[in-house]
Scaffold this active site. Structure first.
Site, PDB file in Angstrom:
ATOM      1  N   GLU A  94       0.806  -1.218   0.000  1.00  0.00           N
ATOM      2  CA  GLU A  94       0.000   0.000   0.000  1.00  0.00           C
ATOM      3  C   GLU A  94       0.836   1.263   0.000  1.00  0.00           C
ATOM      4  O   GLU A  94       2.022   1.259   0.341  1.00  0.00           O
ATOM      5  CB  GLU A  94      -0.947  -0.010   1.189  1.00  0.00           C
ATOM      6  CG  GLU A  94      -0.246  -0.110   2.524  1.00  0.00           C
ATOM      7  CD  GLU A  94      -1.231  -0.354   3.661  1.00  0.00           C
ATOM      8  OE1 GLU A  94      -1.831  -1.437   3.701  1.00  0.00           O
ATOM      9  OE2 GLU A  94      -1.381   0.536   4.495  1.00  0.00           O
ATOM     10  N   CYS A 335       0.641   2.946   8.448  1.00  0.00           N
ATOM     11  CA  CYS A 335       1.371   1.860   7.776  1.00  0.00           C
ATOM     12  C   CYS A 335       0.762   0.477   7.921  1.00  0.00           C
ATOM     13  O   CYS A 335       0.620  -0.009   9.034  1.00  0.00           O
ATOM     14  CB  CYS A 335       2.737   1.693   8.405  1.00  0.00           C
ATOM     15  SG  CYS A 335       3.758   3.051   8.305  1.00  0.00           S
TER      16      CYS A 335
HETATM   17  N1  SAH Z   1      10.559   0.978   8.723  1.00  0.00           N
HETATM   18  C1  SAH Z   1      10.688   2.397   8.704  1.00  0.00           C
HETATM   19  C2  SAH Z   1       9.673   3.105   7.861  1.00  0.00           C
HETATM   20  C3  SAH Z   1       8.237   2.693   7.930  1.00  0.00           C
HETATM   21  S1  SAH Z   1       7.184   3.246   9.189  1.00  0.00           S
HETATM   22  C4  SAH Z   1      10.731   2.947  10.098  1.00  0.00           C
HETATM   23  O1  SAH Z   1      10.553   2.195  11.039  1.00  0.00           O
HETATM   24  O2  SAH Z   1      10.995   4.112  10.256  1.00  0.00           O
HETATM   25  C5  SAH Z   1       7.100   4.981   9.171  1.00  0.00           C
HETATM   26  C6  SAH Z   1       6.904   5.564  10.566  1.00  0.00           C
HETATM   27  O3  SAH Z   1       5.611   5.261  11.099  1.00  0.00           O
HETATM   28  C7  SAH Z   1       7.890   5.022  11.582  1.00  0.00           C
HETATM   29  O4  SAH Z   1       8.339   6.066  12.396  1.00  0.00           O
HETATM   30  C8  SAH Z   1       7.061   4.045  12.375  1.00  0.00           C
HETATM   31  O5  SAH Z   1       7.616   3.778  13.618  1.00  0.00           O
HETATM   32  C9  SAH Z   1       5.740   4.777  12.422  1.00  0.00           C
HETATM   33  N2  SAH Z   1       4.569   3.957  12.726  1.00  0.00           N
HETATM   34  C10 SAH Z   1       4.295   2.694  12.358  1.00  0.00           C
HETATM   35  N3  SAH Z   1       3.114   2.297  12.824  1.00  0.00           N
HETATM   36  C11 SAH Z   1       2.609   3.341  13.506  1.00  0.00           C
HETATM   37  C12 SAH Z   1       1.400   3.558  14.219  1.00  0.00           C
HETATM   38  N4  SAH Z   1       0.492   2.608  14.330  1.00  0.00           N
HETATM   39  N5  SAH Z   1       1.210   4.760  14.791  1.00  0.00           N
HETATM   40  C13 SAH Z   1       2.144   5.741  14.678  1.00  0.00           C
HETATM   41  N6  SAH Z   1       3.290   5.599  14.015  1.00  0.00           N
HETATM   42  C14 SAH Z   1       3.531   4.415  13.442  1.00  0.00           C
END
Ligand code: SAH
Length: 361
Positions: A94, A335
């Site tokens: 996505e 995400c």
């Molecule tokens: N793997 C990478 C990029 C993908 S996630 C990383 O970890 O940075 C992008 C951002 O969204 C990251 O900061 C991640 O920690 C955050 N994220 C993922 N799921 C989330 C959620 N449910 N609520 C808030 N932030 C979230």
């Protein structure tokens, strides 16, 4: 030949494409023409300055766009569009299109699933299936561009997957998407987010790219961070923070830290103080994001007033912090949420309904 057996051209750099065309007995300038077309998101039949016979050969043997739109959902609140993409092997990923004053931004996935295991994140719940190829990541952008009929000027690698866990393909993607022979998106308009893979951060620093590196910090001490992010056991803060400093020194670019705020876990005044002590003096920027609660996660979001208090504390302690606007909250834009919903629905649906939906594209 089925799509999967064909050669994918979109992931090839201009030089690789030139070699491929040479092998086909075609001159180098044809490879340049095809590169330009491919990176406008064109299919072979649209490549009007190529001889018809060549277009047909390419169509028979190669794939131009390996990603197609399975579904789009538009937020009624802010115009954010969630895109569910299908890959040639049937996997689903996505992306999110966000409309900002400065231009359209697409958030792209870099892997099918994710191996990092962050406890608050939907993308990782079913693990990592495979890496995306550079061409698939490019195709996410061109497919979104085609779908909305508007130019995309900014990219964030913050969708499903850990970009630094798919280093080589992500680097190739960056090379192609910023190529003046293609769409020519400026490196400064690109952000790459990592959960903190230290060797990857060091490798990226060596490239000296002008992109923005975001590091998902989420907690200022090892106990709290490890409870949220298993990656912290491998690369704890005493390794991660020096790597961030090295990155800034080598590239001359400030990094930004993401800090997803979880009620009762990382949102107290003591945490703000520890965070400030950890990163003060780096000139780095902190992005505060109330966590988006996902199914099966024990976390709930900090309320807005507390996010603002936390921000004020950081500012008072000399750390620059902003609160990220939450877009698309009505469409599960965090995400991996949509892909998980799709996978669950697919498990429940009969074979017939699934194939009807796929055929209806
Ligand atoms: N793997 C990478 C990029 C993908 S996630 C990383 O970890 O940075 C992008 C951002 O969204 C990251 O900061 C991640 O920690 C955050 N994220 C993922 N799921 C989330 C959620 N449910 N609520 C808030 N932030 C979230």
């Amino acid at each position: 030949m089925s799509g999967m057996d064909k050669t994918q051209l979109l992931g090839m750099t201009p030089d690789e494409l030139t070699v491929y065309f040479k092998q086909m007995g075609q001159p180098a300038f044809r490879a340049r023409q095809v590169f330009a077309w491919l990176h406008q998101g064109a299919d072979f039949e649209q490549m009007s300055n190529l001889p018809k016979a060549l277009r047909e050969t390419l169509d028979e043997n190669c794939v131009a766009n390996p990603v197609s739109v399975l579904e789009t959902i538009e937020s009624k609140l802010d115009g954010t569009i969630k895109l569910l993409y299908r890959l040639l092997d049937g996997n689903v990923i996505e992306g999110v299109l966000m409309r900002y004053k400065y231009g359209n931004t697409v958030c792209v996935s870099t892997q099918v699933g994710c191996a990092m295991g962050c406890r608050f994140c939907a993308s990782t719940q079913a693990g990592r299936v495979r890496d995306l190829e550079a061409g698939e990541i490019c195709s996410e952008i061109y497919t979104a561009q085609k779908d909305i009929g508007e130019r995309i000027s900014h990219i964030v690698l913050m969708g499903i997957g850990e970009p630094l866990d798919n280093f080589d393909e992500v680097m190739k993607f960056l090379e192609n998407i910023t190529s003046p022979e293609g769409v020519n998106i400026g490196m400064r308009n690109i952000s790459l987010s990592t959960c903190g893979l230290v060797p990857g951060i060091d490798k990226l620093a060596e490239r000296k790219l002008q992109l923005t590196l975001s590091v998902s910090l989420h907690a200022p001490d090892n106990v709290t961070r490890s409870s949220m992010m298993p990656v912290n056991d491998a690369f704890p803060l005493e390794k991660l923070i020096p790597a961030c400093r090295r990155y800034q020194k080598t590239t001359g670019r400030r990094i930004s830290f993401e800090y997803s705020m979880v009620n009762g876990v990382n949102d107290s005044p003591q945490m703000a103080k520890k965070l400030a002590d950890l990163i003060r003096g780096m000139g780095a920027h902190v992005n505060l994001i109330p966590i988006n609660p996902v199914d099966g996660s024990p976390y709930s979001a900090t309320d807005e007033a507390n996010v603002r208090r936390f921000q004020k504390m950081l500012e008072d302690l000399g750390v620059n912090a902003t609160i990220r606007r939450r877009l698309g909250t009505d469409i599960s834009a965090a995400c991996g949420q949509l892909r998980r919903e799709d996978a669950k629905q697919a498990e429940q649906a009969t074979r017939q309904t699934t194939s009807e939906r796929t055929n209806a594209q």
